[in-house]
Design an enzyme around this catalytic site. Sequence first.
Site, mmCIF file in Angstrom:
data_model
loop_
_atom_site.group_PDB
_atom_site.id
_atom_site.type_symbol
_atom_site.label_atom_id
_atom_site.label_comp_id
_atom_site.label_asym_id
_atom_site.label_seq_id
_atom_site.Cartn_x
_atom_site.Cartn_y
_atom_site.Cartn_z
ATOM 1 N N HIS A 1 48.859 -30.617 -15.722
ATOM 2 C CA HIS A 1 49.114 -31.976 -16.780
ATOM 3 C C HIS A 1 49.529 -33.292 -15.826
ATOM 4 C CE1 HIS A 1 53.094 -30.950 -15.943
ATOM 5 N NE2 HIS A 1 53.802 -32.032 -16.413
HETATM 6 N N1 UDP Z 1 56.297 -24.609 -20.492
HETATM 7 C C1 UDP Z 1 56.265 -23.903 -21.462
HETATM 8 N N2 UDP Z 1 55.087 -23.694 -21.961
HETATM 9 C C2 UDP Z 1 53.780 -23.896 -21.603
HETATM 10 C C3 UDP Z 1 54.084 -24.767 -20.524
HETATM 11 C C4 UDP Z 1 55.298 -25.008 -19.941
HETATM 12 O O1 UDP Z 1 57.552 -23.436 -22.149
HETATM 13 O O2 UDP Z 1 52.795 -23.902 -22.508
HETATM 14 C C5 UDP Z 1 57.634 -24.889 -19.742
HETATM 15 C C6 UDP Z 1 57.732 -24.249 -18.494
HETATM 16 O O3 UDP Z 1 58.519 -22.895 -18.427
HETATM 17 C C7 UDP Z 1 58.665 -25.378 -17.547
HETATM 18 C C8 UDP Z 1 58.436 -26.714 -18.404
HETATM 19 O O4 UDP Z 1 58.146 -26.371 -19.615
HETATM 20 O O5 UDP Z 1 60.079 -24.816 -17.715
HETATM 21 C C9 UDP Z 1 57.936 -27.513 -17.637
HETATM 22 O O6 UDP Z 1 57.529 -28.737 -18.250
HETATM 23 P P1 UDP Z 1 56.285 -29.451 -17.636
HETATM 24 O O7 UDP Z 1 55.405 -28.617 -16.901
HETATM 25 O O8 UDP Z 1 55.582 -30.060 -18.823
HETATM 26 O O9 UDP Z 1 56.996 -30.276 -16.821
HETATM 27 P P2 UDP Z 1 57.344 -30.673 -15.319
HETATM 28 O O10 UDP Z 1 58.279 -29.270 -14.832
HETATM 29 O O11 UDP Z 1 56.192 -31.020 -14.227
HETATM 30 O O12 UDP Z 1 58.220 -31.811 -15.227
#
Ligand code: UDP
Length: 358
Positions: free
Chosen positions: A195
């Site tokens: 994403h």
């Molecule tokens: N996550 C979730 N469902 C999904 C995709 C991600 O619960 O379909 C959770 C994942 O376990 C993680 C968090 O969302 O803990 C990560 O969020 P994201 O990837 O949006 O952000 P980033 O970690 O890159 O800041």
Amino acid sequence: MPRLLTILGARPQFIKAAALTRAIAANPEMGWTQDILHTGQHYDESLSKVFFDTLNLPEPRWQFSLNHSNRPERMEEMRNGIRECVQESKPDAILVYGDTDSTLAGAQVAKEEGVILIHVEAGLRSFDLEMPEEINRIETDKISDILFAPTISAVKNLEKEGIYGAFLTGDIMHDNAVHFSSNSKNINQILLTMHRPSNVDEPSRAISWVKEIGSWANSKDLNIIFPIHPRTQKSLEMGIGTNWKEKIANWGVEAVNPVGYVELLGLINESQLVVTDSGGIQKESYSCATPSVVIRHNTEWEELVELGCTVLCPEPNDFKPLADAQINVDVDTSTELYGDGNAALSILQIINNKLNNA
Ligand code: UDP
């Protein structure tokens, strides 16, 4: 009773808040109460409400619906809203997590209003100033009063910037992975998530990733499950058309709606490899002992690369040989890179001591 105002806005922050919320509930003798402010940065139900429900987070006391999408105006809108809530509720401390625009907006208001500012997940650096998150982290760390760093390298990053006295507590997201994880068997499956604007905003790049990863998995007889972020879906729709889902299914990639946190951990557990550009998911892969390929040029979680459980893949063309090697890696979780699953309790105890002796 001491009161904490917790400012949340995005999916990973809801997950982080769950661990501290459990610690507050499990330690009533400390007397802490918490108000949650949801800035509305992530408003899509699949990225927001579902987390409040499954993680037992209290209903936000305030929830904004933001009118602006352009960053400076949206920051201003968030700050104005947060300021009103702070003036109304006069918390003893404001707590922010991570590196989103909501983190920085909350931090700036805490500073203006003279409220103690606590930053959980301090000191992480990608050393990539093109990422808005990097600016948010640096600015928030600079003005925080109490900093909680998840790793030794995060503490060192802060010291290099002249910020001393951060507490090393382990990672609050690892607490959740330990708390909610189940033992599922490996099946013929790869989990894919992406994403980041640098990977998905240009439709041709998003398509290259999906094609390359799909063709590798097909050659190994592996299924790919792809919980798709709304931003990525928009880009694939632009690049491929409304039948994007069938098209990518023909390339061997099964897109599904974003899933809830516990389900996501289950998918990580049962997959042979995780391919992601998410900060949270690369750590959760380690917590679930699943190797990962991180489709980025850099990572804030460099210890994962040092340990070998993660490999960085900067470009779609690099993917196949890296995935070939990575799928055979055994992840050694006995290293406890992110603590023993009790980071939230340490954080609460330190907040309690600091504020009672302030
Ligand atoms: N996550 C979730 N469902 C999904 C995709 C991600 O619960 O379909 C959770 C994942 O376990 C993680 C968090 O969302 O803990 C990560 O969020 P994201 O990837 O949006 O952000 P980033 O970690 O890159 O800041």
